[in-house]
Design an enzyme around this catalytic site. Structure first.
Site, mmCIF file in Angstrom:
data_model
loop_
_atom_site.group_PDB
_atom_site.id
_atom_site.type_symbol
_atom_site.label_atom_id
_atom_site.label_comp_id
_atom_site.label_asym_id
_atom_site.label_seq_id
_atom_site.Cartn_x
_atom_site.Cartn_y
_atom_site.Cartn_z
ATOM 1 N N GLU A 495 4.368 -5.683 -1.376
ATOM 2 C CA GLU A 495 5.842 -5.514 -2.257
ATOM 3 C C GLU A 495 6.592 -5.690 -1.690
ATOM 4 O O GLU A 495 7.315 -5.494 -2.726
ATOM 5 C CB GLU A 495 4.938 -4.181 -2.455
ATOM 6 C CG GLU A 495 3.806 -3.430 -3.215
ATOM 7 C CD GLU A 495 2.507 -3.965 -2.411
ATOM 8 O OE1 GLU A 495 2.576 -4.082 -1.628
ATOM 9 O OE2 GLU A 495 1.075 -3.747 -3.486
ATOM 10 N N HIS A 565 -3.237 6.969 -6.728
ATOM 11 C CA HIS A 565 -2.690 6.404 -7.710
ATOM 12 C C HIS A 565 -2.751 7.643 -8.388
ATOM 13 O O HIS A 565 -1.954 7.540 -10.169
ATOM 14 C CB HIS A 565 -4.380 6.039 -8.292
ATOM 15 C CG HIS A 565 -5.085 5.166 -7.814
ATOM 16 N ND1 HIS A 565 -5.790 5.210 -7.209
ATOM 17 C CD2 HIS A 565 -5.095 3.693 -7.948
ATOM 18 C CE1 HIS A 565 -6.204 4.153 -7.046
ATOM 19 N NE2 HIS A 565 -5.838 3.531 -6.755
#
Ligand SMILES: Cc1ncc(C[n+]2csc(CCOP(=O)(O)OP(=O)(O)O)c2C)c(N)n1
Ligand SMILES: [Mg+2]
Length: 765
Positions: A495, A565
């Protein structure tokens, strides 16, 4: 792959002193020039140290011991042609590229005219737009991934030169912020008038087919994860990047054998494919120069990246705040001093008969005189006026809150022949179509991230063996197929690299629209977002900017998403100056806000709620390729008189449900405000509404404490105190993580029943 090792003992071996002799590719004149720069660099350090002790400057970071490798790089590469991501020890490099001692003293005193930052950054934080020296920061290593993006952008423009052109824009557009000065629109060579002004007007692109990007770092910094992500990306892309590790054996007080497994970074990186490797005595300008020439040739010819491991010394302490005698004995410091690049080069010039005593004295006198004048002038320079410090947090050129971004959706298409209305589109559909339309309009848009491509193995697509994936939520489906693999591609699972590379690309004028697959995994990119992306324009005093769009799937209510999540956390990002944060709740808003995000000139965090991607709530007809919504404009979802509810994202449909129940059962009318855009946010709409209803509830999905609602509640309490008939209330998630079991998840996240109860209580207060 090639490796060249230089025996330090052979460095600048005495060669007889013949007039036309060339030393490692350097003429006698160039060696004198190299010495002049090295000596200047060292003496600037000495002057700065003195000035710091006299409290005339406020910080000092020296480049001592790194002068030879710096000057070598500066002589081998081309300012204003190649690109440079240096680090704080690269004073000699900057001088060799053309920076002036006066520029450096201006930064020391923090003058308004400091060309690197206008007094915003410490000295030795180089930024020289005219030389392609890109603004640097203090975090060790955060420049490396940006150098990768910079090189990628250069190659992209070389392959697609038309993307560098600026379209013709209407001369007087209300999109422009006051005082904006766009490039002459005559530069738009493709002749097609653009439908509206966008960031391209302020990002004049230059590129060279054989440019290289230089990036340097210390030995300690090679321990940072971002360094390894960058090495991987450079090798994968065979990018023309020269990595230069300036190994002075220490990272503040930590010696290299404690820092780097086995004590040698060269050994650790030797397995990377496609690289050209050099390990040199970086205190020797000749061998260092020759290494850079070989490395640059390798890169320019397109073979891949190069890695130069330069052994240097650090004769002064880490900085003026450090005292190296606390951790280095005299014996070790004396050993280093014997390799001092400035004295060694001086001895070499004398030994070779390139300069005699008189010549050396003369040169040094000239340098001293130049520095004296520069110091005297810099000490007279004025700081920027305090009221100017807020300049350049955002683009001074394009104001994304402007009403010119307020366009209407295109007329809904006519019903088909069979009389059926066209199916309303989901948020996922409209994000996809907005990306598709914008990519068609703007060839500078590139999309990358984890799994965003249709399929990396292109031949499968070409042979129609597979349909393609296009993102784990399929938001980018079909874009690679339509626009090609150089515009839509999968990145490694990294990322920081996604955001860092995008930042480097945007600095060069590309418009990366990158994806972070789940908000829960944005944290490795936090350094890039907080300390780089958001601050580059401000810290360089508008010398550089990087208007990247980061799309992020966020939020819970997934029944099974669990801790990793389902996270929210938008307030962590709304807290960052320089970053726009938007969070749509429905398909139409997502389309309009994403288009504004892409066309504007600021970095944007575009938060997409996973639960809303395909929800029945908020579907809409395709609004056409020009539909935009300005930032900072809330939407009144339903008007009301008894209570104001301020919310956004997935709480909007839940709050609407609760408000409808309240009206049905109690006859109370809630005014429901969907903020849509979190930074900037629409204070006017909130104030007008609370001024009318005299009651305010702030509702959000993130954890209650220290959350986004705290700021809104505080503002209301502060500025609307005398309009309130009840305390400001908040409804949010409990201060806990989101669990997997749906019953437990419901207990954590705010539900319509929680909202209903809070609304009722507040209305009845
Ligand atoms: C990410 C980050 N962590 C810590 C620091 C504090 N710091 C500044 S310089 C430095 C040591 C760097 O050593 P090295 O990379 O070897 O470079 P050198 O200073 O020796 O040239 C540290 C720990 C920082 N600036 N950034
Ligand atoms: Mg070091």
């Amino acid at each position: 792959m090639a490796t060249t090792k230089t025996d330090p003992k052979l460095a600048l071996a005495a060669n007889g002193g013949k007039k036309n002799k060339v030393y490692e590719g350097l003429t006698r004149e160039q060696l004198i020039q190299a010495y002049r720069i090295m000596y200047t660099s060292r003496r600037i350090d000495d002057r700065e140290i003195l000035l710091k002790r006299q409290q005339k400057i406020f910080f000092q970071m020296s480049g001592a011991g790194h002068e030879a490798i710096g000057v070598a790089a500066g002589l081998a590469l081309k300012p204003g042609y190649d690109w440079f991501y240096p680090y704080y020890r690269d004073r000699a490099l900057c001088l060799a590229l053309g920076a002036k001692p006066y520029d450096m003293f201006l930064q020391g005193v923090g003058a308004a005219d400091d060309p690197s930052s206008g007094g915003r950054q410490m000295p030795s934080h180089w930024s020289y737009p005219r030389l392609n020296v890109v603004t640097q920061s203090s975090p060790t290593g955060s420049q490396i991934l940006q150098a990768i993006g910079c090189a990628e952008a250069g190659r992209y423009f070389a392959r697609r030169p038309q993307a560098a052109e600026v379209p013709v824009f209407p001369p007087e557009s209300p999109l422009l912020a006051k005082d904006a000065r766009p490039f002459d629109s005559a530069q738009g060579k493709n002749g097609a008038p653009a439908s509206s002004i966008d960031y391209r007007q302020f990002h004049h692109v230059t590129f060279q087919g054989d440019e290289v990007t230089y990036v340097s770092l210390g030995d300690g910094t090679s321990s940072e994860g971002e360094f390894w992500e960058a090495m991987n990306a450079a090798a994968l892309g065979k990018l023309p990047v020269i990595f230069c590790v300036e190994d002075n054996g220490y990272a503040i007080s930590v010696p290299v054998e404690v820092q780097t497994a086995g004590g040698s970074i060269s050994r650790l990186v030797s397995g990377f494919p496609n690289f050209h490797f050099e390990e040199v005595d970086g205190t020797d300008p000749g061998v260092s120069y020759a290494a850079f020439v070989r490395a640059a040739r390798y890169c320019r010819e397109g073979h891949g990246p190069a890695f130069i491991h330069a052994h240097v010394i650090r004769p002064y302490s880490h900085s003026l705040s450090d005292d190296e005698r606390l951790y280095r004995p005299d014996s070790e410091r004396e050993r280093d001093a014997a390799r001092d690049p400035v004295t060694r080069t001086q001895m070499f010039l004398l030994r070779e008969g390139i300069l005699d005593d008189k010549g050396i004295n003369q040169l040094e006198k000239e340098v001293e005189a130049e520095l004296q004048t520069a110091v005297d002038l810099a000490l007279e320079a004025l700081p920027a006026p305090p009221e100017s410090v807020l300049k350049f947090v955002y683009s001074p050129d394009i104001d994304p809150t402007s009403s010119a971004f307020d366009t209407q959706p295109a007329a809904a298409p006519e019903p088909a022949v069979d009389g059926k209305k066209p199916a309303a589109k989901t948020m996922a559909d409209l994000i996809n179509s907005t990306l598709r339309d914008e990519m068609k309009r703007d060839e500078r848009i590139v999309i990358f991230g984890e799994d965003v491509a249709d399929v990396s193995r292109e031949e499968y697509l070409k042979r129609k063996l597979v349909k393609g994936k296009g993102g784990v939520f399929k938001l980018t489906f079909g874009l690679q197929n339509e626009y090609g693999s150089d515009r839509v591609f999968n990145s490694p699972l990294a990322e920081a690299a996604i955001v860092g590379r995008a930042t480097g690309m945007a600095t060069r004028g590309l418009k990366p629209v990158v994806e972070i697959q789940f908000f829960d995994y944005i944290w490795p990119a936090m350094m890039q977002i907080r300390d780089e992306l958001s601050v580059i324009r401000w810290r360089s005093n508008n010398g550089f900017s990087c208007p990247v769009v980061i799309r992020v799937a966020i939020g819970g209510y997934l029944t099974g998403g669990a801790i990793y999540h389902s996270q929210c956390g938008e307030s962590v990002f709304t807290h960052i100056p320089g970053l726009r944060v938007v969070f749509p709740s429905n398909a139409l808003d997502a389309a309009g806000l994403l288009r504004t995000a892409i066309r504007c000139d600021d970095p944007v965090l575009f938060l997409e709620h996973k639960r809303l991607y395909r929800e029945a709530f908020g579907r809409a007809a395709y609004p056409g390729p020009e539909y935009m919504i300005p930032f900072g404009k809330a939407k009144v979802v339903q008007p009301g008189t008894d209570l104001t509810v301020i919310t956004y994202g997935a709480v909007v449909p839940r709050a609407l449900q609760a408000a409808q129940k309240l009206e049905r059962e109690q006859g109370l009318k809630v005014e429901l405000i969907d903020l849509r855009s979190l930074n900037p946010f629409d204070w006017e709409t909130i104030a007008a509404s609370v001024g009318k209803t005299n009651r305010a509830l702030v509702a959000y999905e993130d954890t209650l404490s220290w959350g986004y609602g705290a700021e809104i509640a505080a503002r209301i309490a502060d500025q609307l105190f005398d309009r309130l008939d009840a305390p400001v209330r908040r409804v949010a998630a409990k201060d806990c993580f989101v669990p997997y079991q749906p019953i437990l998840e419901d207990a954590i996240l705010p539900q319509p029943s929680d909202l209903f109860l809070a609304m009722k209580e507040l209305a009845e207060y």
